[in-house]
Write a protein that holds these residues in place. Sequence first.
Motif, PDB file in Angstrom:
ATOM      1  N   HIS A   1      42.337   4.826  30.054  1.00 29.24           N
ATOM      2  CA  HIS A   1      43.796   5.647  30.144  1.00 29.24           C
ATOM      3  C   HIS A   1      43.633   6.976  29.227  1.00 29.24           C
ATOM      4  CE1 HIS A   1      48.121   6.298  29.484  1.00 29.24           C
ATOM      5  NE2 HIS A   1      48.267   5.410  30.572  1.00 29.24           N
ATOM      6  N   GLN A   2      44.504   7.904  29.465  1.00 33.06           N
ATOM      7  CA  GLN A   2      44.438   9.226  28.761  1.00 33.06           C
ATOM      8  C   GLN A   2      44.758   8.854  27.150  1.00 33.06           C
ATOM      9  OE1 GLN A   2      43.661  12.178  29.888  1.00 33.06           O
ATOM     10  NE2 GLN A   2      43.798  13.145  28.064  1.00 33.06           N
ATOM     11  N   ALA A   3      45.620   7.813  27.044  1.00 35.63           N
ATOM     12  CA  ALA A   3      45.934   7.877  25.486  1.00 35.63           C
ATOM     13  C   ALA A   3      44.945   7.102  24.899  1.00 35.63           C
ATOM     14  CB  ALA A   3      47.361   6.673  25.679  1.00 35.63           C
ATOM     15  N   GLU A   4      44.058   6.178  25.835  1.00 34.24           N
ATOM     16  CA  GLU A   4      43.055   5.607  24.959  1.00 34.24           C
ATOM     17  C   GLU A   4      41.884   6.575  24.540  1.00 34.24           C
ATOM     18  OE1 GLU A   4      43.279   1.447  27.430  1.00 34.24           O
ATOM     19  OE2 GLU A   4      41.784   2.554  27.662  1.00 34.24           O
ATOM     20  N   LEU A   5      41.739   7.544  25.673  1.00 34.50           N
ATOM     21  CA  LEU A   5      40.567   8.740  24.957  1.00 34.50           C
ATOM     22  C   LEU A   5      41.152   9.538  23.921  1.00 34.50           C
ATOM     23  CD1 LEU A   5      38.333  10.309  25.890  1.00 34.50           C
ATOM     24  CD2 LEU A   5      39.596  11.530  27.334  1.00 34.50           C
ATOM     25  N   LYS A   6      42.549   9.645  23.956  1.00 33.80           N
ATOM     26  CA  LYS A   6      43.032  10.458  22.900  1.00 33.80           C
ATOM     27  C   LYS A   6      42.924   9.877  21.398  1.00 33.80           C
ATOM     28  CE  LYS A   6      46.995  13.162  21.391  1.00 33.80           C
ATOM     29  NZ  LYS A   6      48.517  13.437  21.602  1.00 33.80           N
ATOM     30  N   ALA A   7      42.971   8.569  21.463  1.00 35.63           N
ATOM     31  CA  ALA A   7      42.700   7.823  20.094  1.00 35.63           C
ATOM     32  C   ALA A   7      41.397   7.530  19.726  1.00 35.63           C
ATOM     33  CB  ALA A   7      43.437   6.400  20.395  1.00 35.63           C
ATOM     34  N   ALA A   8      40.525   7.478  20.894  1.00 36.85           N
ATOM     35  CA  ALA A   8      39.266   7.479  20.583  1.00 36.85           C
ATOM     36  C   ALA A   8      38.594   8.537  19.870  1.00 36.85           C
ATOM     37  CB  ALA A   8      38.502   6.883  21.817  1.00 36.85           C
ATOM     38  N   VAL A   9      39.065   9.723  20.658  1.00 33.66           N
ATOM     39  CA  VAL A   9      38.395  11.060  20.133  1.00 33.66           C
ATOM     40  C   VAL A   9      38.753  11.350  18.808  1.00 33.66           C
ATOM     41  CG1 VAL A   9      38.692  13.460  20.447  1.00 33.66           C
ATOM     42  CG2 VAL A   9      38.273  11.889  22.505  1.00 33.66           C
TER      43      VAL A   9
ATOM     44  N   ALA B   1      37.657  11.793  13.022  1.00 38.37           N
ATOM     45  CA  ALA B   1      37.968  11.136  11.334  1.00 38.37           C
ATOM     46  C   ALA B   1      36.599  10.612  10.946  1.00 38.37           C
ATOM     47  CB  ALA B   1      39.019  10.213  11.564  1.00 38.37           C
ATOM     48  N   LEU B   2      35.591   9.905  11.657  1.00 39.59           N
ATOM     49  CA  LEU B   2      34.522   9.583  11.027  1.00 39.59           C
ATOM     50  C   LEU B   2      33.555  10.063  10.808  1.00 39.59           C
ATOM     51  CD1 LEU B   2      34.641   5.788  13.371  1.00 39.59           C
ATOM     52  CD2 LEU B   2      35.466   6.272  10.713  1.00 39.59           C
ATOM     53  N   THR B   3      33.216  11.353  11.670  1.00 44.75           N
ATOM     54  CA  THR B   3      32.103  11.953  11.810  1.00 44.75           C
ATOM     55  C   THR B   3      32.214  13.480  10.771  1.00 44.75           C
ATOM     56  OG1 THR B   3      32.843  13.208  13.764  1.00 44.75           O
ATOM     57  CG2 THR B   3      31.243  11.231  13.970  1.00 44.75           C
ATOM     58  N   LYS B   4      33.661  13.570  10.444  1.00 48.61           N
ATOM     59  CA  LYS B   4      33.612  14.712   9.560  1.00 48.61           C
ATOM     60  C   LYS B   4      33.245  14.658   8.232  1.00 48.61           C
ATOM     61  CE  LYS B   4      38.357  13.968   8.034  1.00 48.61           C
ATOM     62  NZ  LYS B   4      39.646  14.517   7.854  1.00 48.61           N
ATOM     63  N   PRO B   5      32.718  15.754   7.743  1.00 46.22           N
ATOM     64  CA  PRO B   5      32.059  15.613   6.496  1.00 46.22           C
ATOM     65  C   PRO B   5      33.293  15.338   5.117  1.00 46.22           C
ATOM     66  CG  PRO B   5      32.262  17.808   6.899  1.00 46.22           C
ATOM     67  CD  PRO B   5      32.635  17.064   8.154  1.00 46.22           C
ATOM     68  N   ILE B   6      32.525  14.526   4.136  1.00 50.13           N
ATOM     69  CA  ILE B   6      33.515  13.812   3.229  1.00 50.13           C
ATOM     70  C   ILE B   6      33.659  14.730   2.235  1.00 50.13           C
ATOM     71  CG2 ILE B   6      34.319  11.813   1.951  1.00 50.13           C
ATOM     72  CD1 ILE B   6      33.224  10.070   4.056  1.00 50.13           C
ATOM     73  N   GLU B   7      34.564  14.810   1.301  1.00 47.10           N
ATOM     74  CA  GLU B   7      34.505  15.640  -0.031  1.00 47.10           C
ATOM     75  C   GLU B   7      33.727  14.522  -1.146  1.00 47.10           C
ATOM     76  OE1 GLU B   7      37.907  17.305  -1.064  1.00 47.10           O
ATOM     77  OE2 GLU B   7      38.154  18.599   0.930  1.00 47.10           O
TER      78      GLU B   7
ATOM     79  N   LEU C   1      31.390  21.557   8.321  1.00 45.90           N
ATOM     80  CA  LEU C   1      32.626  21.166   8.961  1.00 45.90           C
ATOM     81  C   LEU C   1      32.699  22.027  10.231  1.00 45.90           C
ATOM     82  CD1 LEU C   1      35.459  19.873   8.985  1.00 45.90           C
ATOM     83  CD2 LEU C   1      36.311  21.681   7.865  1.00 45.90           C
ATOM     84  N   GLU C   2      32.499  23.488  10.316  1.00 51.32           N
ATOM     85  CA  GLU C   2      32.262  24.309  11.541  1.00 51.32           C
ATOM     86  C   GLU C   2      31.279  23.489  12.498  1.00 51.32           C
ATOM     87  OE1 GLU C   2      34.125  26.060  12.541  1.00 51.32           O
ATOM     88  OE2 GLU C   2      35.449  26.504  10.627  1.00 51.32           O
ATOM     89  N   GLU C   3      30.060  23.193  11.924  1.00 50.93           N
ATOM     90  CA  GLU C   3      29.234  22.494  12.872  1.00 50.93           C
ATOM     91  C   GLU C   3      29.664  21.163  13.346  1.00 50.93           C
ATOM     92  OE1 GLU C   3      25.684  21.782  10.592  1.00 50.93           O
ATOM     93  OE2 GLU C   3      25.191  24.064  10.687  1.00 50.93           O
ATOM     94  N   CYS C   4      30.325  20.275  12.603  1.00 53.30           N
ATOM     95  CA  CYS C   4      31.065  19.018  13.289  1.00 53.30           C
ATOM     96  C   CYS C   4      32.188  19.397  14.141  1.00 53.30           C
ATOM     97  CB  CYS C   4      31.724  18.214  11.872  1.00 53.30           C
ATOM     98  SG  CYS C   4      32.286  16.739  12.474  1.00 53.30           S
ATOM     99  N   LYS C   5      32.681  20.253  13.999  1.00 51.50           N
ATOM    100  CA  LYS C   5      33.949  20.733  15.027  1.00 51.50           C
ATOM    101  C   LYS C   5      33.300  21.152  16.403  1.00 51.50           C
ATOM    102  CE  LYS C   5      37.845  22.001  11.932  1.00 51.50           C
ATOM    103  NZ  LYS C   5      38.432  22.945  11.468  1.00 51.50           N
ATOM    104  N   GLY C   6      32.329  22.002  16.216  1.00 56.48           N
ATOM    105  CA  GLY C   6      31.472  22.306  17.410  1.00 56.48           C
ATOM    106  C   GLY C   6      30.908  21.216  18.343  1.00 56.48           C
ATOM    107  N   GLU C   7      30.006  20.235  17.529  1.00 56.66           N
ATOM    108  CA  GLU C   7      29.534  19.114  18.322  1.00 56.66           C
ATOM    109  C   GLU C   7      30.785  18.120  18.599  1.00 56.66           C
ATOM    110  OE1 GLU C   7      27.063  16.965  15.179  1.00 56.66           O
ATOM    111  OE2 GLU C   7      25.735  18.609  15.039  1.00 56.66           O
ATOM    112  N   HIS C   8      31.949  18.020  18.073  1.00 60.05           N
ATOM    113  CA  HIS C   8      33.061  17.304  18.351  1.00 60.05           C
ATOM    114  C   HIS C   8      33.677  17.898  19.681  1.00 60.05           C
ATOM    115  CE1 HIS C   8      36.188  14.510  18.151  1.00 60.05           C
ATOM    116  NE2 HIS C   8      37.012  15.530  18.407  1.00 60.05           N
ATOM    117  N   ALA C   9      33.867  19.187  19.634  1.00 59.09           N
ATOM    118  CA  ALA C   9      34.255  19.738  21.132  1.00 59.09           C
ATOM    119  C   ALA C   9      33.326  19.805  22.332  1.00 59.09           C
ATOM    120  CB  ALA C   9      34.328  21.376  20.496  1.00 59.09           C
TER     121      ALA C   9
END
Length: 317
Positions: free
Chosen positions: A132-140, A145-151, A166-174
């Motif tokens: 379902h589209q809502a399941e995909l959105k929640a999973a993304v 939230a799990l892969t972004k760098p932590i301070e 952080l920019e590299e993480c956003k690119g990989e996430h996209a």
Amino acid sequence: MPPRISGVSRLNSFSLCIRPTIRPSAPAFLPKIQSASLSQKEKKKLAKQDPYRWAQMQQRKNAHLQRREEIDAERREQLGDPIRGIPTPFTESFDSAGQSPLSKPRVDSNGNEIEEPRQLPMSPHILNNLVHQAELKAAVENAFALTKPIESYHTQANPSEVEKRLEECKGEHARTVEALQRILDLDNGSAKDRRHANIRRCIETFGRHNTDLTLPPKPLSRDQQREETPVRGGPDTGSSEVQIAILTAKIRALANELEKNRGYRDKVGKRDLRLMVHKRQKLLTYMERKERGSARWQYMVETLGLTAATYKGQISF
């Protein structure tokens, strides 16, 4: 000795009529109307003797035959096809599993469009692999939230490196989201994936867990009280209208395949199509007996384009 003539035994055997005789009617000057069909010899004789009258007869006959063909064509159109019924936007959306906004227009032998495309109902929330589209959105969102760098203390000392990571993480996430969308796109799926998506659409459209909230109930007869329906534990997947809608989607998909290439030689496919059509006929006959005149029956027939040809009489093809 002369022969003996038998006399009259009774006087009432005489039929004496005192009424005056009826004068013969005057001869008619108009030609007699031919009520019986003419033979071939009489037709040739009439055409030779009076060609103008023969031409009038043929003209009336051709006009009658043309009008009869028009009436038969209107009746066949109203009756519909025993397999497909009457095309509706919902049944046409089965071909793309509710992902295409417009229908495919019909074309002639030269490839020119005969009609304009029609607007179709869409189901963009239904994705491939039963997602379902809502399941995909929640999973993304959870994955980001799990892969972004932590301070931490090390990142606070070098803020430029944190922004770079952080920019590299956003690119990989996209790129990951784009890959997931291609995988879950029904346009890239198989016929089996589209069939599963159409089943889900039929359950959402005709399931009584949804239609009971929108459609008015069936009117009660005299001295009949409405019974309380039990609370459903989940979506309705087994009611008659849901089974009929699912069979209609399967019948349309199989009929489209049999029309392609050398599908006319597929005897197994024809047998499967005949079995599904007759199974749908039994369900429609049962539902007509139970729900005739109700809003549920009217909604199903109008949405699926089902006519009397799909469930009345003998279906043979």
